[in-house]
Write an enzyme that holds these catalytic residues in place. Structure first.
Site, short mmCIF file in Angstrom:
data_model
loop_
_atom_site.label_atom_id
_atom_site.label_comp_id
_atom_site.label_asym_id
_atom_site.label_seq_id
_atom_site.Cartn_x
_atom_site.Cartn_y
_atom_site.Cartn_z
N GLU A 96 26.06 -11.15 15.12
CA GLU A 96 25.79 -9.80 15.61
C GLU A 96 24.29 -9.54 15.76
O GLU A 96 23.48 -10.03 14.97
CB GLU A 96 26.41 -8.77 14.68
CG GLU A 96 27.92 -8.78 14.82
CD GLU A 96 28.62 -7.68 14.04
OE1 GLU A 96 29.50 -7.03 14.60
OE2 GLU A 96 28.26 -7.48 12.88
N CYS A 109 17.27 -6.46 15.85
CA CYS A 109 17.63 -7.00 14.55
C CYS A 109 18.53 -8.21 14.80
O CYS A 109 19.60 -8.10 15.42
CB CYS A 109 18.36 -5.92 13.74
SG CYS A 109 18.91 -6.50 12.14
N CYS A 116 27.43 -15.07 5.64
CA CYS A 116 26.32 -15.21 4.70
C CYS A 116 26.86 -15.65 3.34
O CYS A 116 27.89 -15.14 2.90
CB CYS A 116 25.58 -13.89 4.56
SG CYS A 116 24.15 -14.02 3.47
N CYS A 120 26.15 -10.25 -1.46
CA CYS A 120 25.71 -8.94 -1.98
C CYS A 120 26.89 -7.97 -1.88
O CYS A 120 27.55 -7.90 -0.83
CB CYS A 120 24.52 -8.41 -1.18
SG CYS A 120 23.15 -9.58 -1.10
N CYS A 123 27.45 -5.32 1.11
CA CYS A 123 27.20 -5.77 2.48
C CYS A 123 28.46 -6.33 3.13
O CYS A 123 29.15 -7.17 2.55
CB CYS A 123 26.11 -6.83 2.45
SG CYS A 123 25.89 -7.66 4.03
N GLY A 169 23.10 -12.95 7.54
CA GLY A 169 22.56 -14.16 6.94
C GLY A 169 21.25 -13.96 6.21
O GLY A 169 20.62 -12.91 6.28
N GLU A 170 20.88 -15.00 5.48
CA GLU A 170 19.62 -15.04 4.73
C GLU A 170 18.70 -16.03 5.48
O GLU A 170 18.94 -17.24 5.44
CB GLU A 170 19.91 -15.48 3.29
CG GLU A 170 18.74 -16.02 2.52
CD GLU A 170 17.58 -15.04 2.37
OE1 GLU A 170 17.79 -13.89 1.97
OE2 GLU A 170 16.43 -15.46 2.68
N LEU A 225 15.26 -5.59 -2.69
CA LEU A 225 15.13 -5.48 -4.15
C LEU A 225 16.34 -4.77 -4.75
O LEU A 225 17.05 -5.31 -5.58
CB LEU A 225 13.81 -4.77 -4.49
CG LEU A 225 13.41 -4.75 -5.96
CD1 LEU A 225 13.29 -6.15 -6.52
CD2 LEU A 225 12.09 -3.99 -6.15
N CYS A 348 22.24 -1.13 8.68
CA CYS A 348 21.99 -2.13 7.65
C CYS A 348 23.22 -2.34 6.78
O CYS A 348 23.81 -1.39 6.28
CB CYS A 348 20.84 -1.69 6.76
SG CYS A 348 19.29 -1.86 7.57
S1 SF4 Z 1 23.53 -10.55 4.99
FE1 SF4 Z 1 21.84 -9.95 3.60
S2 SF4 Z 1 22.66 -8.22 2.42
FE2 SF4 Z 1 24.40 -9.27 3.38
S3 SF4 Z 1 25.19 -10.71 1.83
FE3 SF4 Z 1 23.71 -11.81 3.13
S4 SF4 Z 1 21.75 -11.61 2.09
FE4 SF4 Z 1 23.11 -10.07 1.19
#
Ligand code: SF4
Length: 355
Positions: A96, A109, A116, A120, A123, A169-170, A225, A348
């Site tokens: 996306e 973005c 991912c 978290c 998310c 994703g990270e 954070l 977000c």
């Molecule tokens: S996309 Fe970002 S907020 Fe979502 S699980 Fe992955 S690292 Fe965490």
């Protein structure tokens, strides 16, 4: 069984493109022409490259592709000023991308992975689990999608001003491809987006922060954070077990000392989870004691955006403002993020790979 996919030209560096054309017996200037078509003119098809010989266009068309993402759906929100695209990879995995157009800037973005692995709790992407690392070309293609949208009459041919790696994703889990994408986007003979236009957001992978500190390109860094203590943070972000807050802030301090670049801390506010006044106080103390100079730090407070199927709640406005006040008491620079795309699931933490 699926046939081998054709090479995607957006996956190639300038040198790799030159090597390919050389191997085809083409003069060196052809690679330059094609590079400009791909990265400056944003050509989507080879027949747009009218200054190339027909035989070469036909060979390119037969043996390579421009991009590899399948665009499934585009949603528009905020009176058309926010657009979310859902792409599919070859195996159907979602990617996306969100374009946000403001009076003074246009930001895209971008996702660096499909799904991912970081899990978290707040998310939607985390709920998908990890599906794929995106290639350089798959990352670049999302940016070009946004730049092409801006060519539409509604936007009067505006230029993209910011690329934020805050989608699915990270990015530091896919460091090589993410950084290679920036290389292509930054190329002065191509898309030519200035170094200060990029922001990479991480859950706090310390090795990635230390690596970025060595990067000569002044890419902006954002740290997710979300909590002032390890217990709360680990409950929200399992990665905190690997890189607890003290290690993370030490890496950020070293980064700011080495680069003198500003860092932003993202703090998603969840009702009665991490939005108590005592937590604001604790966060203020923590950041002031971290050794990071207030001049190079900023906290972005983000009222959480609803994700279906979670028992979490969005902080009430009063609590958001009280939290902000609590931080300001410690002279920690802090703002509440202007929200975009909530109505189309593009805000977000909402990217879930669903139309
Ligand atoms: S996309 Fe970002 S907020 Fe979502 S699980 Fe992955 S690292 Fe965490």
């Amino acid at each position: 069984m699926d046939s081998e996919p054709k090479p995607n030209l957006l996956d190639l560096s300038r040198e790799q493109l030159a090597d390919l054309l050389k191997a085809w017996g083409q003069p060196a200037f052809r690679a330059k022409q094609i590079h400009r078509h791909l990265h400056l003119n944003l050509a989507a098809r080879f027949d747009e490259m009218t200054d190339l010989p027909k035989a070469l266009r036909e060979r390119l068309n037969a043996e390579t592709t421009i991009g590899s993402l399948q665009q499934a759906v585009v949603h528009a929100g905020d009176a058309g000023m926010t657009r979310k695209a859902l792409f599919k990879l070859r195996d159907g995995s979602p990617v996306e991308t969100v374009l946000m157009v403001y009076p003074d800037r246009a930001t895209v973005c971008v996702s660096s992975q499909s799904g991912c692995p970081m899990a978290c709790v707040f998310c939607a992407t985390g709920k998908l689990g990890f599906l794929h690392d995106l290639t350089r070309g798959e990352i670049v293609e999302q940016v070009y999608w946004a730049a092409r949208q801006l060519r539409e009459p509604q936007f009067e041919n505006r230029r993209l001003t910011n690329v934020v790696f805050m989608g699915m994703g990270e990015p530091f889990n896919n460091y090589t491809n993410w950084r290679a994408a920036v290389e292509i986007l930054h190329d002065p003979e191509g898309f030519n987006l200035g170094a200060r236009s990029y922001t990479v957001s991480t859950v706090g992978l310390v090795p990635g922060i230390r690596k970025l500190a060595e990067d000569p390109l002044p890419i902006n860094l954002a740290i997710s954070l979300h909590a002032p203590d390890d217990e709360t943070r680990t409950a929200m972000m399992p990665v905190n077990k690997r890189f607890p807050i003290a290690d993370l802030l030490e890496a950020v301090r070293d980064y700011t000392e080495k680069t003198n670049r500003r860092v932003s801390f993202e703090y998603v506010l969840l009702q009665e989870k991490n939005d108590f006044p005592e937590q604001a106080d604790r966060l203020g103390q923590l950041l002031r004691a971290s050794g990071i100079r207030p001049a190079v730090m900023h906290v972005n407070l983000i009222p959480w955006n609803p994700v279906p199927g979670t028992p979490l709640g969005r902080s009430h406005r009063k609590r958001v403002l009280a939290f902000q006040e609590g931080l300001l008491k410690h002279a920690v620079p802090c703002t509440v993020r202007v929200e975009r795309g909530i109505d189309i699931g593009a805000a977000c933490g909402q990217l879930a790979g669903t139309a």
